[in-house]
Write a protein that holds these residues in place. Structure first.
Motif, mmCIF file in Angstrom:
data_model
loop_
_atom_site.group_PDB
_atom_site.id
_atom_site.type_symbol
_atom_site.label_atom_id
_atom_site.label_comp_id
_atom_site.label_asym_id
_atom_site.label_seq_id
_atom_site.Cartn_x
_atom_site.Cartn_y
_atom_site.Cartn_z
ATOM 1 N N GLY A 316 0.786 -1.298 -0.017
ATOM 2 C CA GLY A 316 -0.003 0.069 -0.020
ATOM 3 C C GLY A 316 1.042 1.215 0.006
ATOM 4 N N ARG A 318 4.512 3.510 -1.571
ATOM 5 C CA ARG A 318 5.397 3.770 -2.823
ATOM 6 C C ARG A 318 6.660 4.102 -2.602
ATOM 7 N NH1 ARG A 318 4.112 2.945 -8.050
ATOM 8 N NH2 ARG A 318 5.673 4.515 -8.648
ATOM 9 N N GLN A 345 3.159 -8.632 -6.964
ATOM 10 C CA GLN A 345 2.286 -7.642 -7.423
ATOM 11 C C GLN A 345 2.422 -6.426 -6.524
ATOM 12 O OE1 GLN A 345 -1.635 -8.938 -8.507
ATOM 13 N NE2 GLN A 345 -2.463 -6.501 -8.393
ATOM 14 N N THR A 346 2.460 -6.739 -5.077
ATOM 15 C CA THR A 346 2.495 -5.676 -4.174
ATOM 16 C C THR A 346 3.697 -4.886 -4.354
ATOM 17 O OG1 THR A 346 1.518 -7.039 -2.549
ATOM 18 C CG2 THR A 346 2.731 -5.379 -1.530
ATOM 19 N N ILE A 348 5.648 -4.559 -7.230
ATOM 20 C CA ILE A 348 5.506 -3.715 -8.298
ATOM 21 C C ILE A 348 4.564 -2.612 -8.347
ATOM 22 C CG2 ILE A 348 4.523 -3.978 -10.891
ATOM 23 C CD1 ILE A 348 5.208 -7.033 -10.789
ATOM 24 N N GLU A 349 3.420 -2.863 -7.646
ATOM 25 C CA GLU A 349 2.649 -1.663 -7.466
ATOM 26 C C GLU A 349 3.172 -0.680 -6.374
ATOM 27 O OE1 GLU A 349 -1.848 -3.951 -7.561
ATOM 28 O OE2 GLU A 349 -0.843 -3.471 -5.649
ATOM 29 N N ALA A 350 4.312 -1.148 -5.613
ATOM 30 C CA ALA A 350 5.116 -0.030 -4.980
ATOM 31 C C ALA A 350 6.264 0.515 -5.760
ATOM 32 C CB ALA A 350 5.775 -0.766 -3.805
ATOM 33 N N GLY A 351 6.376 0.365 -7.146
ATOM 34 C CA GLY A 351 7.283 0.810 -7.626
ATOM 35 C C GLY A 351 8.605 0.002 -8.342
#
Ligand code: SF4
Length: 421
Positions: A316, A318, A345-346, A348-351
């Motif tokens: 949740g 970045r 996925q977590t 990648i979503e964090a950058g």
């Protein structure tokens, strides 16, 4: 027969006679592994010396991990030579591009077994000590000889005993423990020794954690680092559907040149600061150092458990502006598990940028090379000058949790603060 250490016991079996620390013996290891960064030289030695047969092709495995997929035409040629060599000599175990790092595959697939000896053209072969085997790196010329003749000389190392007590606190990992050990013993603390881990705390350490512990034995100068087999080892093979016999253990009364004790409950998150691995400090004393790259991967800490803890830190959130987070699974199996669990996925979503399974940025010959004056915090094992491809860059070594917390902050940070939120 005199009581024997793990190293003496395993080397005695292979030498077919009782051996003692300090003796020189000739023996044939159970496994001889070669990698893409050395396979071209094996091929060259064979051609130079007219070698046209192997002593034991079934004891050989080849892994493409150091530059996979090939990053230069030269590396592509070397990998092609290796494939041709395997075909010419009937080597069945070629772990090609994308399968991962040799040490990871040797343990996660059950290729290496308790009580075996593994040689490999890589210095972190000690990693197999996690499953009660002994492993060491050897040169490419020695490997070519072993492939051709099956035997090589070794000196039986003196053993050091490290007893582990207590339990690691939340947010503290096996990487923090092994950095603490190296910080106390120094980079010469186990020179040509066999580090044997003992003590009640071992039952709290998973195979993944034991791999980290044994992997960095070479950073103390050790020949081998080994955890005697136990119920954790047996459960690892049972999960793979592999029946293992009697677990190797040292004899009561075996001789150890040194004894050291560590209480895991006293360990805190640590970093190894540039540019020597034993330049170890608590994270708190380096907190605030600005970073440009954060790297989670390698045979030291590129496993599923490492991505899980990094994902817990980054869920949740970045990574900081101006920081590159590079993530490299140690194997395809690790990649798949981390995908299925959602950890990747977590991240990648964090950058994060995810690269091909293998060594990745670790040795500075592949994905994730640093620019001059940049600072990287890495879950790998070495922070020597130039290690990640630029002698004017700086590398801090830390646990995956500390690397993730630092990526988030843009500066070296204690993961316990984020995990407690
Ligand atoms: Fe060597 Fe790094 Fe690859 Fe491990 S990940 S085998 S330390 S280059």
């Amino acid at each position: 027969m005199n009581p024997q250490t793990m190293a003496e016991k395993i080397m005695s079996r292979l030498a077919a006679q009782p051996v003692r620390a300090g003796e020189f013996v000739e023996l044939g290891p159970d496994w001889t592994f070669s990698l893409d960064d050395g396979i071209g030289l094996v091929d060259r030695y064979f051609r130079l010396h007219g070698i046209d047969r192997l002593a034991a092709p079934d004891k050989i495995a080849v892994f493409y991990d150091h530059f996979a997929p090939a990053d230069t035409p030269q590396h592509a040629m070397v990998q092609r030579l290796g494939r041709q060599l395997c075909e010419r000599f009937g080597i069945r175990r070629l772990h090609d591009v994308g399968t991962g790092i040799s040490h990871q595959i040797a343990v996660e697939t059950g290729l290496a077994r308790p009580g075996q000896m593994v040689t490999n053209t890589d210095s972190h072969t000690l990693t197999v000590g996690a499953i009660g085997a002994i492993g060491c790196g050897i040169g490419v010329a020695e490997m070519a000889w072993l492939w051709a003749y099956g035997h090589l000389w070794f000196q039986v190392p003196t053993s050091l005993r490290i007893t582990l007590e207590g339990r690691l606190a939340p947010g503290v990992s096996a990487k923090d423990l092994v950095l603490s050990i190296i910080g106390r013993l120094s980079v010469r603390g186990a020179q040509y020794g066999s580090v044997e881990y003992h003590g009640p705390a071992l039952s709290t350490l998973s195979i993944a954690e034991r791999m980290t512990l044994c992997n960095m034995g070479v950073e103390m100068g050790a020949k081998f680092a080994v955890v005697p087999g136990d119920h954790v080892t047996r459960a690892h093979y049972a999960a793979l559907g592999i029946e293992v016999g009697e677990m190797p253990a040292p004899d009561a009364g075996a001789h150890y040149a040194e004894d050291h004790r560590f209480d895991l409950s006293e360990i805190e998150p640590m970093v190894s600061a540039p540019s020597k691995v034993d330049n170890v400090h608590p994270v708190s004393s380096k907190a605030g150092v600005q970073i440009h790259q954060a790297f989670i991967g390698t045979c030291t800490n590129g496993r599923f458990e490492d991505f899980e803890i990094a994902a817990r830190v980054l869920a949740g959130r970045r990574v900081a502006e101006g920081v590159r987070l590079v993530v490299t699974p140690a194997s395809r199996e690790v990649y798949l598990r981390a995908m299925q669990s959602g950890a990747l996925q977590t991240l990648i979503e964090a950058g994060a940028t995810v690269t091909t399974p293998g060594c990745g940025a670790c040795a500075g010959i592949h994905q994730g090379v640093l620019a001059a004056d940049e600072v990287c915090i890495s879950s790998s094992s070495r922070n020597f000058i130039g290690r990640m491809g630029n002698r004017d860059a700086s590398i801090y070594l830390a646990s995956p949790a500390t690397v993730a917390a630092s990526a988030l902050a843009g500066r070296i940070a204690d993961p316990r603060e984020v995990l407690a939120e």
